[in-house]
Design a protein around this motif. Structure first.
Motif, PDB file in Angstrom:
ATOM      1  N   ILE A  21      10.562 -45.859   6.781  1.00  0.00           N
ATOM      2  CA  ILE A  21      10.948 -45.745   5.363  1.00  0.00           C
ATOM      3  C   ILE A  21      12.249 -46.512   5.118  1.00  0.00           C
ATOM      4  O   ILE A  21      12.379 -47.240   4.129  1.00  0.00           O
ATOM      5  N   GLY A 133       7.665 -32.936   2.811  1.00  0.00           N
ATOM      6  CA  GLY A 133       8.159 -33.820   1.766  1.00  0.00           C
ATOM      7  C   GLY A 133       8.574 -33.139   0.474  1.00  0.00           C
ATOM      8  O   GLY A 133       9.118 -33.784  -0.424  1.00  0.00           O
ATOM      9  N   ILE A 134       8.316 -31.838   0.347  1.00  0.00           N
ATOM     10  CA  ILE A 134       8.669 -31.123  -0.891  1.00  0.00           C
ATOM     11  C   ILE A 134      10.178 -30.865  -0.903  1.00  0.00           C
ATOM     12  O   ILE A 134      10.689 -30.254   0.032  1.00  0.00           O
ATOM     13  N   PRO A 135      10.881 -31.318  -1.937  1.00  0.00           N
ATOM     14  CA  PRO A 135      12.336 -31.115  -1.940  1.00  0.00           C
ATOM     15  C   PRO A 135      12.717 -29.702  -2.375  1.00  0.00           C
ATOM     16  O   PRO A 135      13.425 -29.504  -3.353  1.00  0.00           O
ATOM     17  N   MET A 279      -1.822 -29.261   2.786  1.00  0.00           N
ATOM     18  CA  MET A 279      -0.771 -29.266   1.771  1.00  0.00           C
ATOM     19  C   MET A 279       0.038 -27.958   1.812  1.00  0.00           C
ATOM     20  O   MET A 279      -0.469 -26.916   2.192  1.00  0.00           O
ATOM     21  N   GLY A 296       3.279 -30.229  -2.282  1.00  0.00           N
ATOM     22  CA  GLY A 296       3.264 -31.551  -1.666  1.00  0.00           C
ATOM     23  C   GLY A 296       2.868 -31.463  -0.206  1.00  0.00           C
ATOM     24  O   GLY A 296       2.518 -30.388   0.293  1.00  0.00           O
ATOM     25  N   LEU A 302       5.433 -39.808   7.272  1.00  0.00           N
ATOM     26  CA  LEU A 302       6.075 -40.301   6.052  1.00  0.00           C
ATOM     27  C   LEU A 302       6.534 -39.187   5.110  1.00  0.00           C
ATOM     28  O   LEU A 302       7.654 -39.250   4.588  1.00  0.00           O
ATOM     29  N   PRO A 303       5.724 -38.154   4.859  1.00  0.00           N
ATOM     30  CA  PRO A 303       6.222 -37.074   3.990  1.00  0.00           C
ATOM     31  C   PRO A 303       7.495 -36.414   4.549  1.00  0.00           C
ATOM     32  O   PRO A 303       8.468 -36.216   3.821  1.00  0.00           O
ATOM     33  N   GLY A 305       9.495 -37.752   6.733  1.00  0.00           N
ATOM     34  CA  GLY A 305      10.498 -38.822   6.668  1.00  0.00           C
ATOM     35  C   GLY A 305      11.088 -38.958   5.271  1.00  0.00           C
ATOM     36  O   GLY A 305      12.273 -39.274   5.112  1.00  0.00           O
ATOM     37  N   SER A 306      10.272 -38.721   4.245  1.00  0.00           N
ATOM     38  CA  SER A 306      10.754 -38.774   2.863  1.00  0.00           C
ATOM     39  C   SER A 306      11.936 -37.829   2.664  1.00  0.00           C
ATOM     40  O   SER A 306      12.947 -38.181   2.038  1.00  0.00           O
ATOM     41  N   ILE A 309      15.066 -38.999   4.821  1.00  0.00           N
ATOM     42  CA  ILE A 309      15.804 -40.123   4.231  1.00  0.00           C
ATOM     43  C   ILE A 309      16.441 -39.722   2.895  1.00  0.00           C
ATOM     44  O   ILE A 309      17.504 -40.232   2.536  1.00  0.00           O
TER      45      ILE A 309
ATOM     46  N   VAL B 289       6.016 -39.848   0.396  1.00  0.00           N
ATOM     47  CA  VAL B 289       5.666 -38.424   0.313  1.00  0.00           C
ATOM     48  C   VAL B 289       4.211 -38.193  -0.082  1.00  0.00           C
ATOM     49  O   VAL B 289       3.654 -37.137   0.208  1.00  0.00           O
ATOM     50  N   PRO B 291       1.249 -37.430  -2.909  1.00  0.00           N
ATOM     51  CA  PRO B 291       1.283 -36.704  -4.181  1.00  0.00           C
ATOM     52  C   PRO B 291       2.105 -35.421  -4.096  1.00  0.00           C
ATOM     53  O   PRO B 291       2.037 -34.692  -3.112  1.00  0.00           O
TER      54      PRO B 291
END
Lengths: 433, 433
Positions: A21, A133-135, A279, A296, A302-303, A305-306, A309, B289, B291
């Motif tokens: 990323i 990946g969910i913030p 999910m 999410g 990647l998720p 990693g999202s 980062i 991320v 969806p």
């Protein structure tokens, strides 16, 4: 301004995702931070084919990274609570900011780590430790900070949710689905952490502390797994209108705080019951906002990693700007806003739902489909119904994606047909894939 | 440390909600910020019975507030783009940080306001301008900042979603539901802003700028309302497996950026299609991320106030702390973590799903229900089915909420009955209301 320099410890799934990323989105990230972020060093026992570290200083000793005087931010992605703890403590001692995805480390050692970090005045960020990946950490600590949080409930283990979803959708047994999850790489060879709820309990411990302002208390979290759930249980629950989900629940009550991970029946009317596969989703109930849900991907290179980062960007923004300009008004620095063209709607492609009234005569449908075809419009479905006592009938056509200008031409031509009555109702269709 | 002082301009729905949250959650907010936040002055044309401003300096001239030298943060909640713009510009000129819920102002005048604010080094925060209580601005600017955003799609007008949900669930006409929405206070006497998509276009303009890093371009947003949607359209869409929703969509394509608000068919398989009533939700698709979906109340005094006060807390944290300690590790300052007791699981109350096998003989069910009753457990539903060629049959009982220790006693007693075979499977039920 010179770049912010990060060191990555651990180059497994999340390490390679985070590394990639930073490379792929380097330009966009620099526009957000106002400064480049570069990988100064990677510490990993072995290379990972998933990322190209050419030109990067790679060491086999992860402690080289925390001792590297060039590095501003250490990213800890080795997992576990022994070496990882030693590594993070050393990074803090060396005055490095730390970003980690390590839920076990935060849940079990966070109180100690945060105390040390506060002493040294460094940040320890851990968004990636909960729900991939969910913030959700940022939402709870900042986005919902005006609320007294009353409760939260989350599907916070993707492996468990995959197993329960498959058991429900395909009426399969636990053992059978677990074997498949292992083959697909969703579950570890030893699946205990996931299916017995330990991973979810780590995450719930973290969420509850942030929601209620209490110390991390992993040892007091009640934990029950899903390995005893049968396909018969799932079927009976379904008959009653309920899904069985492996939830982490934290709730304030007058008697005290509930902290529990266990299989749970929830009504299909809840969005949470409709979160399937790998999910994740977390529902938060605040006294001001009411119920909210964040959904999410809960795992994956990647998720996750999202979130790693995003934390790196958070730290980089903090150490690069004044308070007032930490986050630019529109998220990107004003002098880097792009002049990408906004498309006129005629150029937009989407599907169309057409609802029209036609005279019930031979050849009308042929004329209409001919016009659509001439304008390169292909049909996905058609509904035509009789209407008693009337020679006008409704016709509904749903099309595949097409440019709006083609559809405009087709509609004009169809409306001009003598056997089409009145105007065509036209509503766009989106697949949101 | 002395309190952070805010001035509130406008004491309508959102103004009173924001005021009340600051009062109600004052202690919790101080634990998050490390400092109290107090309302120094309120500027409003008239009082609002919904909040008690006793002891607060109330002025009828909102410009008193922005000129008050004591005030650190001005909260603009008067709406519109004329006086509000003048007010915000004056606040910025006076070096005040600004928090606003004004979507029209940001979408139409944001580029100019942000330039002025940057010159003066003040923050302008506007989480409440989009999707009420959902922290979607923070998610996009910070939580998902590692991503190149590919598209977003949102239900960002509660009035429109209420109307379409009612049309779908109760097969009612647009005009009929609109009249009800007006009676309920969900829709204005002049509903144009909501039902013709202007309000959604304001919000979409803001979301798209933050997602893609482009200037605010409200005038280029394609806008189409829902007033022409018929109950027949809704019924046909339903037959095809689709809901009709009023979506704001922003999408990157090779040709340019799509920015559009219009009625849209989306498959019921999408979570977004299942967001009903006045609730809002925004789906964001990022390259890392994948969806994501954020769901919550899109309007109302307290939900919108939740976002207003979250922004106030954001600003207060920034002006009160070093970068490193802006947001405490666990969201609350370490010395304010509470020692609330964590409840043992035996003390937790929830519903139970019991799956057991019984001998198919007279009196068994009577014995079981008697034991449940003795332990103060009331039954919500029962399923009992025949099983061919066996004298053992499954029995499923779902109970109302009860303390776990009562359930443990009941289960032990039921398992001891001679006509109950083996162990009882026990799964908890949550209503998440």
């Amino acid at each position: 301004m010179k770049p912010v320099k990060v060191g990555i410890c651990g180059l497994g799934t999340v390490g390679s995702g985070s590394f990639n990323i930073l490379q792929e989105n380097a330009e966009e990230i620099a526009r957000r931070v106002g400064r480049s972020i570069v990988v100064e060093q990677v510490g990993a026992r072995r290379d990972n084919d998933a990322c190209d570290t050419t030109g990067v200083n790679v060491t086999r000793d992860i402690f080289d990274v925390v001792n590297n005087p060039e590095i501003d931010i250490v990213i800890e992605l080795i997992g576990g609570t022994s070496v990882a703890k030693e590594l993070v403590l050393k990074a803090i001692e060396n005055g490095k900011h730390v970003v980690t995805a390590n839920k076990a480390l935060i849940a079990e050692c966070g109180n100690e780590l945060f105390a040390k970090a506060q002493e040294k005045g460094v940040m320890v960020a851990f968004e990636a430790a909960v729900a991939g990946g969910i913030p959700i950490i940022k939402s709870l600590r900042e986005g919902l900070s005006a609320n007294r949080v009353q409760s939260l409930a989350g599907i916070i283990n993707g492996t468990g949710n995959f197993i329960l979803s498959e058991m429900s959708e395909k009426k399969r047994n636990f053992d059978d689905v677990l074997a498949e999850a292992q083959a697909l790489g969703y579950a570890e060879a030893d699946p205990t952490f996931d299916v017995e709820g330990i991973d979810a309990a780590h995450k719930l411990t973290i969420l509850a502390s942030i929601a209620f302002g209490i110390p991390l208390q992993f040892e007091k979290t009640y934990t029950e797994g899903i390995s005893q759930i049968t396909s018969e249980d799932v079927a009976f629950a379904d008959d009653l209108g309920y899904a069985i989900k492996h939830l982490g629940i934290a709730k304030r009550t007058d008697a005290g705080i509930e902290l529990r991970v266990h299989p749970t029946l929830i009504s299909y009317k809840q969005l949470l019951a409709n979160v399937n596969g790998v999910m994740n989703a977390v529902m938060v109930q605040g006294d001001a906002v009411g119920p909210t849900l964040s959904y999410g991907a809960g795992a994956g290179a990647l998720p996750t990693g999202s979130s790693v980062i995003a934390d790196v960007i958070d730290v980089a923004r903090a150490i690069s700007s004044s308070h007032e300009s930490r986050v630019p008004y529109l998220g990107f620095h004003a002098d880097t806003l792009s002049d990408d063209a906004i498309l006129p709607v005629e150029e937009v492609e989407c599907g169309f739902f057409l609802n029209l009234t036609i005279k019930d005569r031979a050849g009308v449908l042929a004329n209409i489909t001919q016009i659509l075809s001439t304008n390169d419009i292909s049909i996905e479905s058609i509904i035509q119904r009789e209407r008693e006592g009337s020679d006008s009938v409704p016709l509904v056509v749903m099309t595949h994606d097409v440019k709006e200008q083609n559809m405009n031409l087709a509609i004009a031509a169809i409306e001009a047909l003598p056997d089409v009555v009145g105007k065509i109702q036209r509503i766009r269709v989106e697949h949101l894939a």
